[in-house]
Enzyme design. Structure first.
Site, PDB file in Angstrom:
ATOM      1  N   THR A 186      52.289  45.585  35.237  1.00 36.02           N
ATOM      2  CA  THR A 186      51.120  45.158  34.490  1.00 36.02           C
ATOM      3  C   THR A 186      51.545  44.953  33.052  1.00 36.02           C
ATOM      4  O   THR A 186      52.217  45.788  32.466  1.00 36.02           O
ATOM      5  CB  THR A 186      49.938  46.139  34.616  1.00 36.02           C
ATOM      6  OG1 THR A 186      48.929  45.725  33.708  1.00 36.02           O
ATOM      7  CG2 THR A 186      50.309  47.580  34.344  1.00 36.02           C
ATOM      8  N   GLU A 331      46.861  49.944  38.074  1.00 35.79           N
ATOM      9  CA  GLU A 331      47.230  51.355  38.194  1.00 35.79           C
ATOM     10  C   GLU A 331      46.397  52.067  39.254  1.00 35.79           C
ATOM     11  O   GLU A 331      46.626  53.235  39.561  1.00 35.79           O
ATOM     12  CB  GLU A 331      47.033  52.066  36.841  1.00 35.79           C
ATOM     13  CG  GLU A 331      48.061  51.681  35.778  1.00 35.79           C
ATOM     14  CD  GLU A 331      47.659  50.453  34.963  1.00 35.79           C
ATOM     15  OE1 GLU A 331      46.840  49.643  35.452  1.00 35.79           O
ATOM     16  OE2 GLU A 331      48.163  50.311  33.836  1.00 35.79           O
ATOM     17  N   LYS A 446      41.730  39.506  28.190  1.00 40.02           N
ATOM     18  CA  LYS A 446      41.876  39.072  29.579  1.00 40.02           C
ATOM     19  C   LYS A 446      41.286  37.678  29.727  1.00 40.02           C
ATOM     20  O   LYS A 446      40.093  37.490  29.612  1.00 40.02           O
ATOM     21  CB  LYS A 446      41.198  40.055  30.511  1.00 40.02           C
ATOM     22  CG  LYS A 446      41.859  40.028  31.854  1.00 40.02           C
ATOM     23  CD  LYS A 446      41.499  41.228  32.675  1.00 40.02           C
ATOM     24  CE  LYS A 446      42.435  41.311  33.858  1.00 40.02           C
ATOM     25  NZ  LYS A 446      41.902  42.140  34.902  1.00 40.02           N
ATOM     26  N   TRP A 451      46.344  38.910  31.697  1.00 43.12           N
ATOM     27  CA  TRP A 451      46.435  39.600  30.419  1.00 43.12           C
ATOM     28  C   TRP A 451      47.123  38.807  29.317  1.00 43.12           C
ATOM     29  O   TRP A 451      48.101  38.125  29.562  1.00 43.12           O
ATOM     30  CB  TRP A 451      47.249  40.885  30.579  1.00 43.12           C
ATOM     31  CG  TRP A 451      46.561  41.957  31.335  1.00 43.12           C
ATOM     32  CD1 TRP A 451      47.000  42.528  32.494  1.00 43.12           C
ATOM     33  CD2 TRP A 451      45.344  42.612  30.996  1.00 43.12           C
ATOM     34  NE1 TRP A 451      46.105  43.490  32.883  1.00 43.12           N
ATOM     35  CE2 TRP A 451      45.094  43.566  31.995  1.00 43.12           C
ATOM     36  CE3 TRP A 451      44.442  42.478  29.944  1.00 43.12           C
ATOM     37  CZ2 TRP A 451      43.968  44.393  31.971  1.00 43.12           C
ATOM     38  CZ3 TRP A 451      43.317  43.294  29.933  1.00 43.12           C
ATOM     39  CH2 TRP A 451      43.099  44.227  30.934  1.00 43.12           C
TER      40      TRP A 451
HETATM   41  P1  ADP Z   1      42.497  43.746  38.188  1.00 37.41           P
HETATM   42  O1  ADP Z   1      42.359  42.483  37.416  1.00 37.41           O
HETATM   43  O2  ADP Z   1      42.968  43.523  39.552  1.00 37.41           O
HETATM   44  O3  ADP Z   1      41.265  44.579  38.139  1.00 37.41           O
HETATM   45  P2  ADP Z   1      44.359  44.589  36.083  1.00 37.41           P
HETATM   46  O4  ADP Z   1      45.203  45.787  36.023  1.00 37.41           O
HETATM   47  O5  ADP Z   1      44.977  43.275  35.822  1.00 37.41           O
HETATM   48  O6  ADP Z   1      43.682  44.632  37.511  1.00 37.41           O
HETATM   49  O7  ADP Z   1      43.152  44.722  35.067  1.00 37.41           O
HETATM   50  C1  ADP Z   1      42.374  45.862  34.997  1.00 37.41           C
HETATM   51  C2  ADP Z   1      41.422  45.771  33.840  1.00 37.41           C
HETATM   52  O8  ADP Z   1      40.606  44.594  33.943  1.00 37.41           O
HETATM   53  C3  ADP Z   1      40.447  46.906  33.756  1.00 37.41           C
HETATM   54  O9  ADP Z   1      41.006  48.041  33.137  1.00 37.41           O
HETATM   55  C4  ADP Z   1      39.313  46.271  32.950  1.00 37.41           C
HETATM   56  O10 ADP Z   1      39.602  46.269  31.560  1.00 37.41           O
HETATM   57  C5  ADP Z   1      39.310  44.852  33.442  1.00 37.41           C
HETATM   58  N1  ADP Z   1      38.353  44.700  34.549  1.00 37.41           N
HETATM   59  C6  ADP Z   1      38.604  44.691  35.873  1.00 37.41           C
HETATM   60  N2  ADP Z   1      37.476  44.501  36.585  1.00 37.41           N
HETATM   61  C7  ADP Z   1      36.468  44.403  35.690  1.00 37.41           C
HETATM   62  C8  ADP Z   1      35.049  44.218  35.793  1.00 37.41           C
HETATM   63  N3  ADP Z   1      34.458  44.076  36.948  1.00 37.41           N
HETATM   64  N4  ADP Z   1      34.353  44.202  34.646  1.00 37.41           N
HETATM   65  C9  ADP Z   1      34.943  44.331  33.451  1.00 37.41           C
HETATM   66  N5  ADP Z   1      36.265  44.493  33.283  1.00 37.41           N
HETATM   67  C10 ADP Z   1      37.025  44.532  34.385  1.00 37.41           C
END
Ligand code: ADP
Length: 548
Positions: A186, A331, A446, A451
């Site tokens: 990540t 994570e 994001k 990211w």
């Molecule tokens: P993924 O995108 O598969 O959830 P990542 O590790 O790339 O995994 O990103 C995780 C982060 O994305 C979270 O810690 C949060 O900040 C943001 N995130 C994920 N899902 C949501 C959601 N439904 N609403 C808001 N933020 C989210």
């Protein structure tokens, strides 16, 4: 006294064995990089996964050696999921959207031995292979007659030529279920990328949990389309949960535009799809003007970024599709919470139900969560008080691969030994246990589910001789959810234009990570501890609008 039940390790090979035996005829359909549609069954796929395992043995790969992929969602990638992990090696799914230098860094850090890639990524592999010292074998995911000639890539062979001499018989090894199965980097936080190293146990438990009715609700009656990439947290675990339940799998390959996705949904009678909001935005933008409707789609799980209310309403009112809002992170394998209503919500009005659906949802059994204040004290679940969100559970990381970044956990409990993973998200939890993410304490942006490190953007800006200080923040964007902009203070007596500074990013980070705009400011607000106060900066730029 110990229980007297059999102790069979939870291994990923068990999922594909089960799929072959109990729903061997369920289909796996893929749009290939070549553009055509490929279809076969779980039974076919299981045999080919065993050929992969034999082919890895033939390469003399050791137990726990890493096999990397740069690949879209498709049947060959699926076979690698099982052939690599099932035979005791570790599958490393690399995100091809990263900058080539970052890809090389990740491949070296993981000490990948083999790289399997879709032909769309040939130029990328040509650009990075000289920097990837540990990779000994390159496999192009194509037929033998499609293997590029004079590619300059050493030891390159086609996937089909690689596996075809291998028998489809293979006895999956049995080992400790805590053995590593796959690895995912990540690039979210600052510094070098960090990797979550999943185990057979964590992946299998996650696969069970993900399929539950109040989680992703995946069953043998579904035809499921994971648009979320298999290089992004194992496509939220769908390749495992689908094998466990016998759902038909539909892989979109590289064609992620609205038209291609819509056509695939209709042609393959997809009932269920999963992806980030940006993908669904493109789908709805394609469907609306043409007055298109779904004939079989019933549910979609949306996560990775907050799901906009208009999207939930459009899916519900215009298309009869239920949106399940999900929250999680790399994570966490990644699922943490899913938003489904409880029985007691039946009587609520549509508007009241919508208020709940907009939240990120309730914790899945297997994920323990709490919100805490700055001192680590637990905050109440009143739906109003917000705090830093901490999680723990059997599919949450304990530490990063190679202990990168040190111990990430924060400790609490009576003996101070309860280890919780700090998510970097800030939220509220209501009395019914629904989490709502309100902010992010980690300094990242994001965009379209991917990211962008604000630190990287700032470091490049301040490397420019005319820049004294730079602060990168995310600005809401209708298509990408968020886009980065950089606020810049010029050095006294020196000049740089917006265009010059934007050009300065060329080649230093991936194109989509380059900020959309430069805003010149007199000063960037600084807090008591000397840190940039981005909250204040966001207030200063409240009326700012992105260039169109
Ligand atoms: P993924 O995108 O598969 O959830 P990542 O590790 O790339 O995994 O990103 C995780 C982060 O994305 C979270 O810690 C949060 O900040 C943001 N995130 C994920 N899902 C949501 C959601 N439904 N609403 C808001 N933020 C989210």
């Amino acid at each position: 006294m110990l229980g007297l039940m059999q102790s069979q390790p939870l291994l990923i090979s068990g999922l594909i064995d089960f799929a072959e035996r109990h729903h061997g005829d369920a289909e796996i359909v893929s749009r290939r990089v070549e553009g055509d549609i490929h279809r076969y069954t779980y039974k076919d796929s299981a045999g080919r996964a065993r050929q992969v395992a034999n082919a890895l043995d033939a390469l003399k790969l050791a137990f726990s050696d890493r096999v990397a992929t740069l690949a879209w969602n498709g049947y060959r990638h699926f076979e690698l999921y099982y052939g690599v992990s099932g035979s005791g090696r570790v599958l490393h799914t690399i995100n091809p959207r990263l900058h080539p230098d970052q890809i090389a860094w990740i491949a070296n850090h993981a000490e990948d031995q083999v790289l399997c890639f879709d032909l769309s990524f040939l130029p990328l592999v040509q650009a990075v292979h000289a920097k990837c010292g540990t990779i000994k074998h390159y496999i192009a995911l194509c037929d033998a007659d499609k293997l590029p000639v004079d590619s300059g890539i050493p030891n390159l062979q086609s996937y089909e030529a690689w596996i075809s001499p291998q028998p489809a018989q293979y006895t999956w090894p049995s080992f400790d279920e805590n053995t590593a199965s796959s690895i995912c980097y990540t690039s979210g936080t600052t510094g070098n990328p960090k990797a979550a190293l999943y185990s057979h146990r964590s992946s299998t438990l996650h696969a069970y949990a993900a399929a539950l009715p109040d989680v992703m609700c995946i069953s043998a009656r579904d035809a499921i389309l994971p648009v979320v990439p298999m290089f992004h947290v194992n496509a939220w675990g769908i390749p495992y949960s689908a094998a466990l339940t016998g759902a038909k799998l539909v892989f979109p390959g590289p064609a992620l535009d609205g038209k291609s996705i819509y056509e695939l949904i209709e042609a393959e009678k997809v009932t269920y799809a999963a992806g980030v909001p940006t993908v669904w935005q493109m789908l709805l933008t394609h469907m609306k003007p043409a007055g298109l409707k779904f004939s079989t789609m019933r549910r979609t799980v949306i996560g990775g970024s907050a799901c906009p209310p208009a999207m939930i309403t459009a899916f519900r009112d215009d298309y009869g599709v239920e949106v399940l809002h999900a929250w999680g992170m790399t994570e966490m394998s990644p699922l943490g919470t899913l938003c489904t209503l409880k029985n007691k919500h039946d009587a609520l009005s549509d508007e009241e139900k919508m208020k709940i659906r907009l939240k990120q949802g309730r914790a899945i059994y297997g994920v323990d969560m709490k919100i805490v204040d700055a001192e680590g004290g637990e905050l109440p679940w009143d739906g109003k008080t917000f705090g830093d969100l901490l999680v723990r559970g059997p599919w949450v990381v304990r530490e990063y691969f190679k202990n990168e970044g040190g111990d990430p956990l924060v400790y609490s409990g009576a003996d101070g030994k309860e280890g919780w993973f700090p998510t970097g998200d800030v939220g509220t939890i209501d009395p019914d246990g629904y989490l709502q993410i309100t902010d992010r304490s980690k300094d990242v942006i994001k965009s379209g589910g991917e990211w962008i490190s604000s630190i990287d953007v700032e470091n490049i800006a301040v490397a420019h001789p005319a820049v004294a200080m730079a602060a990168c923040i995310g600005v809401a964007h209708p298509k990408w959810d968020e886009r980065p902009i950089v606020a810049v203070v010029r050095r006294p007596g020196m000049d740089v234009t917006r265009e010059e500074l934007l050009r300065f990013y060329d080649g230093k980070i991936a194109k989509w990570q380059v900020p959309d705009d430069v805003v010149f400011v007199e000063a960037i607000p600084i807090g008591a501890t000397g840190k940039m106060l981005k909250t204040r900066l966001r207030e200063m730029l409240r009326d700012y609008a992105l260039p169109t």
